[in-house]
Design an enzyme around this catalytic site. Structure first.
Site, mmCIF file in Angstrom:
data_model
loop_
_atom_site.group_PDB
_atom_site.id
_atom_site.type_symbol
_atom_site.label_atom_id
_atom_site.label_comp_id
_atom_site.label_asym_id
_atom_site.label_seq_id
_atom_site.Cartn_x
_atom_site.Cartn_y
_atom_site.Cartn_z
ATOM 1 N N HIS A 277 -2.995 3.152 -4.410
ATOM 2 C CA HIS A 277 -2.376 2.602 -3.191
ATOM 3 C C HIS A 277 -0.958 2.083 -3.474
ATOM 4 O O HIS A 277 -0.566 1.032 -2.971
ATOM 5 C CB HIS A 277 -3.236 1.461 -2.618
ATOM 6 N N GLU B 196 -10.288 2.509 -4.949
ATOM 7 C CA GLU B 196 -9.970 3.909 -4.648
ATOM 8 C C GLU B 196 -8.882 4.499 -5.550
ATOM 9 O O GLU B 196 -8.025 5.246 -5.083
ATOM 10 C CB GLU B 196 -9.545 4.037 -3.175
ATOM 11 N N ASP C 48 0.858 -1.194 0.000
ATOM 12 C CA ASP C 48 0.000 0.000 0.000
ATOM 13 C C ASP C 48 0.890 1.238 0.000
ATOM 14 O O ASP C 48 2.113 1.129 -0.079
ATOM 15 C CB ASP C 48 -0.964 -0.015 1.207
HETATM 16 C C1 ACM Z 1 -11.146 -0.448 0.753
HETATM 17 O O1 ACM Z 1 -11.632 -0.335 1.881
HETATM 18 N N1 ACM Z 1 -10.411 0.535 0.244
HETATM 19 C C2 ACM Z 1 -11.348 -1.634 -0.044
#
Ligand code: ACM
Ligand code: ZN
Length: 552
Positions: free
Chosen positions: A270, A334, A207
């Site tokens: 991420h 995201e 991440d």
């Molecule tokens: C998430 O909670 N970004 C999958």
């Protein structure tokens, strides 16, 4: 022999239900030997008129499993812990002595289906696989935990439990990318998961805040990406990574306990930890931005850079070889497309070339290439289900995930739509709806006041218990649901004590959601069965939250 089928009774009219549920409470949950069963087995028969099983100094174990098998050792561990006796494995048992049998029996269907049969001189656990027998052993352990008096006298009341899970996929997710968790801590977490019949641990290994898995072809991923705070030591909370040797050991530890580890490499967002190591993999407009791990967010991998696909092919090849699971999770959540692919000359050029009108359409191109690697190395992809980012101008949901992608529903409010679209398009679905299954949400008002990344949602234990993974839908509309996942994001979770505090007791509620059929589930029964398990967890040094609100 008395046969209790709770479910059928629950289906009749309300007043009868109310009356009979009282009866059931006294007959089933009031029985001391079922008072710590969690998740509740799907079929229990109490056997009347038979004597208790008695463990004597002559009792032996008989098995068709290898004597050294982990499952046999687990039985011996349970008997030593609960009845303070070391019970040997042997083939010859003198007449009249009680015997404990563990048998694989391939005529039984289901990888985790077990039968636990206890009568006067014989205690048998059988299943088609050692995994099933392991599940049966956890039930035995809980029988002994609940029936304190009999256990103290080395007795077990007769019972027959024929049990199999509602769902094949019952996961918890840890996030050592945000705060590193040493291997020993993950093993500790696995110990508790196994007890409650979870069978998947998803590890979110990459991440913005860290890259936590050794990749031999690209060592800078960990040399740079695993050190968010280069001045501090190399074993957490900000720094650290797992070598492939350590992961092999962890995978075996989990497999012994019927837990499969599913690795997650989150892309194309991420990815700051990757970009800190290899800045050239980002979009052109980000080339000049510093890539400080954990502080620069909202960056993405470039969709029009062959090196991105080549590096991820190398990564996926190593990950596929390391993890025996047939699944690899690739995130996909995201992505901040506006700030990256929309601003990047290379991505814009690719859009033109492909005739795309929206940068979000590049998601299909991007995952088309990466999923080719996943398939080439013999794995199936999992992705977080995003309906927000991939939206048509008219606010119709554009849903064109490849058919072989298993999706995970997570965004609060969007789960009904995810269920509907995945059913329509034939994608398997895992249920991790924010409302019920996000373990990083506070458990009560004012809990964890120092940090809360989500604003103000609260998922209380009772809310968590209300989770029906099938959302009450007709069978055909939920047939594609594989199971559940409790998700614990780690931004605010710096050590294993916080991890378990956020997980338990809610993880007990989710375990039951994954295992027990709705018709057998009941909040009052759950509460009672939870208490001995909380005591047990505390005795094992597991930090839990006391759910004071349910007892006041
Ligand atoms: C998430 O909670 N970004 C999958
Ligand atoms: Zn780009």
């Amino acid at each position: 022999m008395e046969h209790l089928n709770i479910g059928r009774r629950m289906n009749i009219k309300f007043f009868i239900v109310a009356f009979l549920s009282q009866l059931v409470v006294t007959q089933v949950w009031g029985q001391a030997n079922t008072s710590a069963l969690l998740p509740l087995p799907n079929h229990i028969e109490h056997i009347k008129g038979s004597k208790n099983f008695t463990l004597t100094p002559q009792t032996t174990i008989q098995t068709n499993l290898p004597e050294q098998s982990f499952v046999v050792g687990e039985l011996q561990r349970i008997l030593k812990e609960k009845m303070d006796q070391v019970v040997p494995v042997t083939d010859d048992t003198a007449d009249g002595n009680s015997v404990i049998e563990l048998y694989t029996d391939t005529s039984l269907e289901g990888k985790e289906h077990y039968i636990l049969d206890i009568s006067a001189n014989r205690l048998t656990i059988k299943g088609a696989t050692p995994n099933a027998i392991f599940c049966g052993l956890q039930t035995l352990d809980q029988l002994l935990l609940g029936d304190v008096c009999h256990t103290a006298n080395k007795q077990i009341a007769p019972i027959r439990i024929d049990d199999a899970p509602r769902y094949d996929y019952r996961a918890l997710m840890l996030d050592p990318a945000r705060h590193f968790l040493p291997i020993e801590d993950i093993k500790f977490y696995i110990d508790q998961m196994a007890r409650y019949k979870y069978n998947v641990l998803q590890l979110h290994l990459t991440d913005d805040q860290g890259w936590r898995i050794e990749i031999k072809a690209h060592p800078k991923l960990t040399e740079v990406g695993a050190f968010r705070n280069p001045q501090a030591g190399a074993n957490g909370p900000d720094n650290g990574f797992y070598t492939q040797e350590q992961l092999k050991d962890l995978i075996c530890y989990a497999a012994d306990r019927n837990i499969e580890i599913v690795p997650e490499l989150d892309i194309p967002g991420h990815t700051v930890a990757v970009l800190a190591a290899y800045p050239e993999l980002g979009c052109t407009h980000t080339d000049t931005l510093p890539k400080l791990i954990g502080t620069t967010t909202e960056l993405m991998l470039c969709a029009n850079n062959e090196k991105v696909y080549a590096v991820y092919d190398d990564i996926i090849k190593e990950v596929a070889a390391l993890f025996p699971s047939n699944r690899i999770h690739l995130g996909g959540d995201e992505s901040v497309i506006e700030k990256n692919w929309n601003q990047c000359e290379r991505c814009q050029a690719l859009m033109k070339q492909l005739g795309y009108t929206e940068a979000s359409q590049l998601m299909n191109y991007f995952f088309g290439k990466v999923l080719a690697s996943v398939r080439q190395y013999g794995k199936q992809p999992i992705l977080w289900c995003e309906l927000d980012n991939i939206r048509m101008p008219a606010h119709e949901y554009l849903f064109d995930y490849p058919k072989d992608a298993t999706l995970v529903t997570w965004r609060s409010g969007l789960t009904p739509k995810c269920i509907e679209l995945t059913a329509k398009h034939g994608n398997p679905l895992i249920m991790a709806p924010g409302e019920y299954a996000y373990l990083d949400y506070p458990q009560w008002e004012g809990d964890l006041p120092e940090f809360n990344n989500w604003g103000m949602p609260i998922t209380s234990l009772e809310t968590c218990y209300q989770f029906d993974p099938g959302y009450g839908l007709p069978a055909a509309q939920q047939a594609h649901i594989l199971g559940i996942s409790g998700t614990l994001w780690g931004e605010a979770i710096k050590n294993i004590n916080r991890v378990t505090y956020m997980t338990y007791p809610r993880g007990l509620a989710l375990a039951e959601a994954g295992w027990t059929q709705m018709e057998y589930r009941n909040w009052d029964s759950f509460k009672e069965r939870m208490y001995p398990n909380l005591t047990y967890l505390m005795k094992r040094g597991v930090s839990i939250r006391v759910p004071f609100e349910i007892a006041r």
